[in-house]
Design an enzyme around this catalytic site. Structure first.
Site, mmCIF file in Angstrom:
data_model
loop_
_atom_site.group_PDB
_atom_site.id
_atom_site.type_symbol
_atom_site.label_atom_id
_atom_site.label_comp_id
_atom_site.label_asym_id
_atom_site.label_seq_id
_atom_site.Cartn_x
_atom_site.Cartn_y
_atom_site.Cartn_z
ATOM 1 N N GLY A 5 -3.086 8.832 10.623
ATOM 2 C CA GLY A 5 -3.394 7.663 11.680
ATOM 3 C C GLY A 5 -4.599 8.683 12.361
ATOM 4 O O GLY A 5 -5.346 9.232 12.097
ATOM 5 N N LEU A 14 -7.832 8.658 -4.780
ATOM 6 C CA LEU A 14 -6.810 9.850 -5.706
ATOM 7 C C LEU A 14 -7.422 10.970 -5.036
ATOM 8 O O LEU A 14 -8.892 11.405 -4.857
ATOM 9 C CB LEU A 14 -7.760 9.704 -7.316
ATOM 10 C CG LEU A 14 -6.964 10.062 -7.986
ATOM 11 C CD1 LEU A 14 -6.481 8.969 -9.793
ATOM 12 C CD2 LEU A 14 -6.932 11.334 -9.013
ATOM 13 N N GLU A 15 -6.324 12.248 -4.897
ATOM 14 C CA GLU A 15 -6.824 13.974 -4.910
ATOM 15 C C GLU A 15 -5.939 14.379 -5.570
ATOM 16 O O GLU A 15 -5.139 14.158 -5.718
ATOM 17 C CB GLU A 15 -6.714 13.414 -3.439
ATOM 18 C CG GLU A 15 -7.063 14.591 -2.072
ATOM 19 C CD GLU A 15 -6.819 14.616 -1.328
ATOM 20 O OE1 GLU A 15 -7.344 14.071 -0.180
ATOM 21 O OE2 GLU A 15 -5.735 15.166 -0.379
ATOM 22 N N HIS A 44 -7.756 4.760 0.736
ATOM 23 C CA HIS A 44 -7.706 5.081 -0.731
ATOM 24 C C HIS A 44 -8.680 5.547 -1.495
ATOM 25 O O HIS A 44 -9.205 5.902 -1.093
ATOM 26 C CB HIS A 44 -7.447 3.026 -1.434
ATOM 27 C CG HIS A 44 -6.541 1.796 -0.597
ATOM 28 N ND1 HIS A 44 -6.861 1.020 -1.606
ATOM 29 C CD2 HIS A 44 -5.747 1.588 -0.096
ATOM 30 C CE1 HIS A 44 -6.352 0.236 -0.767
ATOM 31 N NE2 HIS A 44 -5.368 1.048 0.418
ATOM 32 N N LYS A 102 -12.801 8.798 -3.837
ATOM 33 C CA LYS A 102 -12.446 8.089 -2.358
ATOM 34 C C LYS A 102 -13.031 6.506 -3.271
ATOM 35 O O LYS A 102 -14.380 6.172 -3.845
ATOM 36 C CB LYS A 102 -13.528 7.623 -0.993
ATOM 37 C CG LYS A 102 -13.406 8.760 -0.472
ATOM 38 C CD LYS A 102 -11.281 9.082 -0.137
ATOM 39 C CE LYS A 102 -11.279 7.541 1.249
ATOM 40 N NZ LYS A 102 -10.001 7.563 1.916
ATOM 41 N N SER A 151 -5.771 13.981 5.579
ATOM 42 C CA SER A 151 -7.337 12.749 5.373
ATOM 43 C C SER A 151 -8.062 13.862 4.273
ATOM 44 O O SER A 151 -7.375 15.156 4.130
ATOM 45 C CB SER A 151 -7.834 12.793 7.218
ATOM 46 O OG SER A 151 -8.299 15.002 7.281
ATOM 47 N N MET A 152 -9.211 13.322 4.348
ATOM 48 C CA MET A 152 -9.667 13.979 2.615
ATOM 49 C C MET A 152 -10.283 15.743 3.207
ATOM 50 O O MET A 152 -9.727 16.528 2.079
ATOM 51 C CB MET A 152 -11.656 13.661 3.040
ATOM 52 C CG MET A 152 -11.104 12.454 2.017
ATOM 53 S SD MET A 152 -13.465 11.972 2.287
ATOM 54 C CE MET A 152 -13.672 12.192 3.793
ATOM 55 N N CYS A 175 0.840 -1.620 0.006
ATOM 56 C CA CYS A 175 -0.211 0.536 0.081
ATOM 57 C C CYS A 175 1.237 1.376 0.006
ATOM 58 O O CYS A 175 1.451 1.002 1.041
ATOM 59 C CB CYS A 175 -0.544 -0.346 1.300
ATOM 60 S SG CYS A 175 -1.923 1.279 1.274
ATOM 61 N N HIS A 180 3.180 7.719 8.242
ATOM 62 C CA HIS A 180 2.538 7.810 6.525
ATOM 63 C C HIS A 180 1.801 8.035 6.161
ATOM 64 O O HIS A 180 0.769 7.612 5.155
ATOM 65 C CB HIS A 180 2.741 6.395 6.386
ATOM 66 C CG HIS A 180 1.208 5.210 7.351
ATOM 67 N ND1 HIS A 180 0.994 5.499 8.010
ATOM 68 C CD2 HIS A 180 0.590 4.886 6.357
ATOM 69 C CE1 HIS A 180 -0.138 5.087 8.742
ATOM 70 N NE2 HIS A 180 -0.014 4.836 7.821
#
Lengths: 135, 478
Positions: B404, B205-206, B203, B477, B377-378, B98, B401
């Site tokens: 969290g 794509l942003e 997971h 998402k 985050s988003m 990942c 990474h």
């Protein structure tokens, strides 16, 4: 059907209680299906599974891991399971339907069944199980 | 702080040998006081469990995004000696490699105004969520073999990228130790139809905007400038990697008895690195890692095609800044007892952060250090950092990474409505698309630790240094 979701920040941790081992496995299976596909699941399509393993926990791991595989590769979503355990072997009859993107997108993919904290215990009320799904 | 844990520095804590029986080395983790208030005892138990594994070197390490996982804690790093050490799928996870990558564009904020239709097009083009199958590739046994052996190179050779992309991937996007003969037929069956799919859970794509530069020369070297539109992709090895972990976990669990290894958690099932079982897992894990690099490369191709068509830019005008793995075990050279030694580093929810001059860096970045991509985050910022010498000395070249989690998915669904979260994000100028509103509630900004605090700790400790901040304007998402 008897399972509850316990607190776990990263993944999905489930507690199952059932009067028999067969029902415990069937309920753990139901929890797995609900986690991935949500509650709107129908029957009509049968799948038989046979699993053998060295101990109860591994039998459960192998059963649920096989279900993950079947769902993904055969594109099936199951509503219920009838499970019969005889010592180190398991026979399951699963009832399900083809995956439907509209009805079955409520949940989240389960990547694997973890051994972490996995324990099947028994007391006077029956069986109890804690299990972690990696999502 | 949790009882029995000792403070050893401003943002540093030690789990001493003896915290649980059988620890061979101390645990060490990096956390600010306020992040410490969110720490779960389960995560420290897992950090201590890792310290009991045979052949572990120096410390069982936790990055500031440490949280309770399975086997290793998430944010866990451990290195093992080649002769006495072990390899464990519990130190890698089910989603092998990942990882995350960042692409830049020559576009600015105004160019993507009214980004809703761009996000819609990306959402239609990149298969996402439960049950997603590849749309860009008719997978075959041959294509799968290529993905497993050649990784991102297979994708580039098959038209899903340019050769420059390979130099901008950790490991060149391909672990040479991949052995597809140790990947089961079941895993292959799962892998064939899923090339170029995003998956679900965290997971994404942003589309992001570079909103702040902290290190001008590093940002320039990485190709980043303020106001620039970027594209971040976060996904892994899909069902192939999940099945490889499941299959080999079972084999290694049985092998523990053979090698007389006893550990406090069955998910830490492992075997000596020198054993046939350990080598078989490593080969299959490397094949899965390669599949993941090919997968991210294929999604990159889809994003580049859409941007090229919509904005009239050349495909090559969306270069890859870098691609890093979050869940992987690798053979690397590190300093142990003053000597350069080859070790097996496990990173479970942690990022490689090699410092200047380290091997495997492209020559134009050798003086700067490896780009480190940390997704938020988003609704919160993502960050680009650079690897440092401190990371090489202290954390086997590793850093955090991500943000969290602090809230479970069940709590998130009870407390938050996906529709309301999406509406709230839209008010902040962030468009979200997902197969179901639950996926949005599950991954709402409130369920994560503040990403700025997590990267602040790694910056202050010095295991990576801030280069740039990126803010989201659109997310798809899984």
């Amino acid at each position: 059907m008897s399972f509850e979701e316990l607190s776990h920040t990263a993944d999905v941790r489930i507690r199952v209680r059932a009067p028999t081992l067969d029902m415990l496995f069937a309920d753990a299976f139901a929890a797995l299906m609900e986690t991935i596909f949500g509650k709107d699941r129908k029957g009509g399509c049968r799948k038989d599974l046979h699993i053998e393993a060295a101990d109860t926990e591994t039998l459960l791991m192998d059963f649920l891991s096989e279900v993950l595989f079947v769902c993904e590769v055969e594109g099936l979503v199951f509503s219920s399971a009838s499970v019969t355990i005889d010592g180190k072997s398991l026979a399951a009859v699963l009832d399900g339907e083809p995956f439907d993107r509209v009805r079955h997108s409520e949940g989240t993919e389960v990547k694997g069944i973890s051994y972490s904290g996995l324990a099947v215990t028994r007391d006077e009320n029956g069986y109890m199980l804690d299990i972690l799904f990696d999502v | 702080m949790i009882e029995g844990v000792k403070r050893t520095g401003t943002n540093e804590w030690e789990v001493p040998v003896g915290y649980i029986p059988g620890m061979r080395v101390p645990g060490r983790f990096f956390l600010s006081e306020s992040l410490g208030s969110m720490l779960e005892p389960g995560a420290i138990q897992q950090l201590a469990n890792v310290a009991t594994m045979p052949g572990i070197l120096k410390n069982s390490l936790g990055m500031p995004d440490i949280h309770w996982g399975y086997g290793f804690p998430i944010g866990g790093v451990a290195a093992f000696s080649l002769d006495e050490g072990v390899i464990s799928p519990g130190g890698v996870g089910f989603d092998i490699n990942c990882g995350v990558r960042l692409l830049t564009t020559p576009l600015g904020r105004k160019d993507v105004a009214g980004q809703g239709s761009l996000i819609d097009e990306l959402f239609r083009a990149v298969p996402t969520g439960v049950g997603a199958k590849s749309s860009s590739l008719k997978g075959s046994a041959k294509s799968l073999e290529g993905m497993m052996i050649k990784g991102a190179r297979w994708a580039v050779e098959n038209g899903f990228g340019v050769s420059r992309d390979l130099a901008r991937c950790e490991e060149g996007g391909c672990m040479k130790e991949a052995d597809s003969s140790t990947v089961s037929t079941k895993a292959k069956q799962r892998g064939i139809p899923q090339g170029g799919t995003l998956g679900s859970g965290n997971h994404f794509l942003e589309i992001q905007i570079v909103s702040e530069i902290y290190d001008t020369s590093a940002a320039k070297a990485f190709g980043l400038s303020e106001g620039q539109v970027c594209c971040m992709i976060h996904c892994g090895s899909r069902g192939l990697g999940h099945q490889v972990c499941t299959d080999h976990l079972k084999v290694l669990e049985a092998a523990m008895r053979k090698y007389h290894i006893t550990l406090p958690d069955r998910q830490l099932a492992c075997a000596p690195l020198t054993s046939p079982e350990g080598k078989a897992y490593f080969g299959a894990m490397a094949a899965s890692a390669n599949y993941a690099w090919a997968n991210r490369q294929m999604i990159t191709h889809t994003a580049r095609e859409i941007f090229s068509r919509r904005f009239g830019i050349a495909y090559e005008e969306m270069p890859l800044v870098y691609d890093v793995a979050h869940n992987v075990a690798k053979f690397e050279i590190h300093t142990v007892d003053g000597k350069q030694t080859e070790v097996c580093v496990h990173r479970k929810g942690a990022t490689r952060a090699f410092g200047p001059g380290a091997p495997d860096l492209p020559s134009d970045l050798a003086a700067i250090g490896q780009p480190v991509i940390i997704p938020g985050s988003m609704g919160t910022s993502s960050y680009v950092l650079r690897g440092t010498d401190v990371a090489m000395e202290r954390t086997f070249g590793s850093t955090c990474h991500g943000a969290g989690r602090v809230m479970s998915r069940s709590q998130a669904k009870k407390r938050l409505s996906g529709k309301e979260v999406a509406a709230d994000l839209a008010r902040q100028g962030i468009i979200v698309r997902a197969p179901h509103e639950n996926a949005i509630a599950d991954e709402a900004p409130d369920v994560y630790k503040p990403s700025d605090e997590v990267v602040g700790v790694v910056h202050d400790v010095g295991i990576s240094r801030l280069v740039a901040r990126l803010t989201p304007i659109g997310v798809i998402k899984g």
